[in-house]
Design a protein around this motif. Sequence first.
Motif, PDB file in Angstrom:
ATOM      1  N   ASP A  98      -1.109  -4.268   0.945  1.00 35.79           N
ATOM      2  CA  ASP A  98      -2.288  -3.688   0.318  1.00 35.79           C
ATOM      3  C   ASP A  98      -3.426  -4.717   0.329  1.00 35.79           C
ATOM      4  O   ASP A  98      -3.704  -5.374  -0.666  1.00 35.79           O
ATOM      5  CB  ASP A  98      -1.947  -3.266  -1.119  1.00 35.79           C
ATOM      6  N   ALA A 131       0.848  -1.186   0.000  1.00 38.37           N
ATOM      7  CA  ALA A 131       0.000   0.000   0.000  1.00 38.37           C
ATOM      8  C   ALA A 131       0.887   1.241   0.000  1.00 38.37           C
ATOM      9  O   ALA A 131       2.082   1.166   0.270  1.00 38.37           O
ATOM     10  CB  ALA A 131      -0.905  -0.011   1.233  1.00 38.37           C
ATOM     11  N   GLU A 132       0.298   2.393  -0.273  1.00 37.88           N
ATOM     12  CA  GLU A 132       1.052   3.642  -0.308  1.00 37.88           C
ATOM     13  C   GLU A 132       1.695   3.961   1.038  1.00 37.88           C
ATOM     14  O   GLU A 132       2.734   4.582   1.102  1.00 37.88           O
ATOM     15  CB  GLU A 132       0.137   4.793  -0.724  1.00 37.88           C
ATOM     16  N   LYS A 133       1.060   3.535   2.128  1.00 38.10           N
ATOM     17  CA  LYS A 133       1.577   3.846   3.464  1.00 38.10           C
ATOM     18  C   LYS A 133       2.604   2.836   3.946  1.00 38.10           C
ATOM     19  O   LYS A 133       3.048   2.900   5.075  1.00 38.10           O
ATOM     20  CB  LYS A 133       0.421   3.929   4.460  1.00 38.10           C
TER      21      LYS A 133
END
Length: 185
Positions: A142, A136-138
């Motif tokens: 994901d 995921a972006e963080k």
Amino acid sequence: MTIDVGTALAAIAAANDVDTLEKALQDASFIDATPGDDRQKYRAGKAKLRKLKTEQAAKGGAASATSKPAEKSPHAKESYDASEFGSLVEKYEKLNWRIISKPGGATVKPDEFYTLYGYHMQALQGDNATERPMWAEKGGLDFEGRARWDAWAALKGTPEAKAKLEFVRLYYEFPVKSLYSDTRA
């Protein structure tokens, strides 16, 4: 009777049915207390057991249906029309879906959402040719992207017309418990 780690792990790896695997895991339960590769193999065996039980439950759907009736949606119809697909696609993502927490603070929606997504994408774009998402972006896994990808990939080879019809059927038939408030009426 005491068995060594190697023998216990070999028994877990060799087990191919629920009963044998449960017995092997029970005999090897001492491995779970010691960190390391052996514990990871033990836990992989536990995951394999869960998967086997899920597959067994899916195959025995008719048998389990007699013991516990499936929750029926109040929106279920006698027949469905694929021409409703366009209007329902606009609605399904806006429904008030329940949120399920995952490790690391990630959240996902119920499986019914991802199944609808899979039929939606199969009807619009055909077979999934994208790479399965991982991060995921963080920085965490994901879960959302992977669930969407898995649902779409599971429908590989499904014709567009069938995907649209199944989307419409599932939209009306998924259980109310997947939503905080049911606004499908």
